[in-house]
Write an enzyme that holds these catalytic residues in place. Structure first.
Site, PDB file in Angstrom:
ATOM      1  N   LYS A 293      38.200  31.449  37.240  1.00 33.18           N
ATOM      2  CA  LYS A 293      37.593  32.034  38.428  1.00 33.18           C
ATOM      3  C   LYS A 293      37.329  30.915  39.420  1.00 33.18           C
ATOM      4  O   LYS A 293      36.628  29.950  39.117  1.00 33.18           O
ATOM      5  CB  LYS A 293      36.285  32.733  38.054  1.00 33.18           C
TER       6      LYS A 293
ATOM      7  N   LYS B   2      41.065  35.117  38.862  1.00 35.42           N
ATOM      8  CA  LYS B   2      40.393  35.695  40.026  1.00 35.42           C
ATOM      9  C   LYS B   2      40.155  34.636  41.079  1.00 35.42           C
ATOM     10  O   LYS B   2      39.695  33.560  40.718  1.00 35.42           O
ATOM     11  CB  LYS B   2      39.066  36.266  39.526  1.00 35.42           C
TER      12      LYS B   2
HETATM   13  C1  PBG Z   1      29.894  37.348  40.160  1.00 37.72           C
HETATM   14  C2  PBG Z   1      31.053  38.068  40.743  1.00 37.72           C
HETATM   15  C3  PBG Z   1      31.571  37.914  42.029  1.00 37.72           C
HETATM   16  C4  PBG Z   1      32.640  38.798  42.124  1.00 37.72           C
HETATM   17  C5  PBG Z   1      32.737  39.475  40.923  1.00 37.72           C
HETATM   18  N1  PBG Z   1      31.766  39.002  40.071  1.00 37.72           N
HETATM   19  C6  PBG Z   1      31.099  37.129  43.181  1.00 37.72           C
HETATM   20  C7  PBG Z   1      31.001  35.677  43.129  1.00 37.72           C
HETATM   21  O1  PBG Z   1      31.403  35.028  42.173  1.00 37.72           O
HETATM   22  O2  PBG Z   1      30.481  35.136  44.097  1.00 37.72           O
HETATM   23  C8  PBG Z   1      33.495  38.960  43.326  1.00 37.72           C
HETATM   24  C9  PBG Z   1      34.297  40.200  43.375  1.00 37.72           C
HETATM   25  C10 PBG Z   1      34.890  40.463  44.691  1.00 37.72           C
HETATM   26  O3  PBG Z   1      34.830  39.636  45.622  1.00 37.72           O
HETATM   27  O4  PBG Z   1      35.466  41.547  44.829  1.00 37.72           O
HETATM   28  N2  PBG Z   1      29.136  38.198  39.344  1.00 37.72           N
END
Ligand code: PBG
Length: 326
Positions: free
Chosen positions: A199, A251
């Protein structure tokens, strides 16, 4: 010319011919719909930066979830949005049995049973008053191991509430192993871990921060990955698989298709990719201006994410796609 008699256009001549030779498939079952459920609202609240996406009430969530499942989507990923007053330093409302995410999981588990795969975001950022994905130490840094202990409590609470899959998304080291051990000890050996393995610290999460009413100041670069680091992404994937991840995820998706491909090549478990909020909003905005065709581009991006090697794709268009393909 190596193949003087080949004329590839022959295989593009009719819709039936194109269907026959289509290499990559995109089916509703491949898609998981991320959904937001908020506490303290009487009506669903539109998320301005994500046209067509809502913070749901418990009731509207049940309805939208039933529609998604009836349309044939593969699963639902739930995010909880508590009231600001319920947020604290350690995200207690995420663990609480009457916290909005756990309550909504029980609603959907009761409505849908095993007709779908019910997933929960296993992270603290929606629940903490400082908006970080973890618990802070005295110097204000995210403490890895204290956070993992909290993730275990979150995961067990979500499993108790009916989640079939927990999705640790905080990028703490050792989070998958800790959660696996905690779930097993709590009698949840059957609950699946979908690990957000690679991520990246991405600007594409911008609209999501509105979607969950994030309190974050600053950034997540001490735990999420540097967008330029492909080798490290594969290391993260390997670590998570080694720790017991059942599914691994990359992601965001579209700007990281090389990572999706590389992960798919080494992974013995299914690979997911998350088409995140900014990817969705960007396409909606261009389409609203008449610059691109929404349906064409949405399907093209999702097909490309599948082509790169993702078995499963999280997308805010999941229900729409199921309708478009019907
Ligand atoms: C954190 C999380 C995020 C997203 C999913 N889980 C945000 C981040 O890491 O700041 C982002 C999902 C999206 O942008 O659609 N719990």
């Amino acid at each position: 010319m190596p193949y003087p008699n080949h004329r590839p256009r022959r295989l593009r001549s009719t819709p039936a011919m194109r269907r026959l030779v289509a290499q990559t498939s995109l089916e509703p079952r491949h898609l998981v719909l991320p959904m937001f459920v908020a506490d303290g609202i009487a009506e669903p609240r539109a998320i301005e930066s994500m046209p067509g996406v809502f913070q749901h009430t418990r009731d509207s969530l049940r309805k939208a979830a039933a529609e998604a499942v009836a349309a044939g989507v593969g699963g639902l990923m739930l995010f909880g949005v508590p009231t600001d007053g319920d947020k604290d330093a350690t995200g207690s409302v995420g663990v609480a049995e009457d916290g909005i995410l756990n309550v909504a999981l029980r609603d959907l588990a009761a409505d849908l049973g095993s007709d779908t795969v019910l997933m929960a975001d296993t992270c603290l950022d929606e629940f903490t008053d400082h908006g970080h994905c973890g618990v802070l130490d005295v110097r204000g840094r995210v403490d890895n191991d204290l956070t993992n202990a909290r993730y275990v409590e979150l995961a067990v609470a979500q499993a108790n509430s009916g989640a079939h899959v927990v999705g640790p998304s905080g990028m703490m080291d050792g989070q998958v192993a800790a959660i696996r051990e905690g779930l097993d000890a709590a009698g949840h050996a059957d609950v699946v871990i979908l690990a957000y393995a690679a991520k990246f610290a991405s600007g594409f999460y911008g609209p999501f921060r509105e979607a969950v009413g994030s309190s974050l100041q600053g950034d997540r670069r001490t735990y999420q990955q540097n967008p330029g680091n492909a080798r490290e992404a594969l290391h993260e994937v390997e670590l998570d698989i080694d720790e017991g991840a059942d599914i691994i995820m990359v992601k965001p998706a579209m700007a990281y298709l090389d990572v999706v491909r590389a992960a798919a090549e080494i992974s013995p478990v299914p690979v997911a990719a998350y088409q995140v909020s900014g990817e969705y909003s960007m396409i909606c905005a261009a389409a609203a201006n008449g610059w691109i065709d929404l349906r064409t581009v949405a399907l093209e991006t999702l097909t490309s994410i599948r082509r790169a090697g993702a078995d499963i794709v999280l997308s805010y268009w999941a229900t729409d796609v199921a309708d478009w393909l019907a």
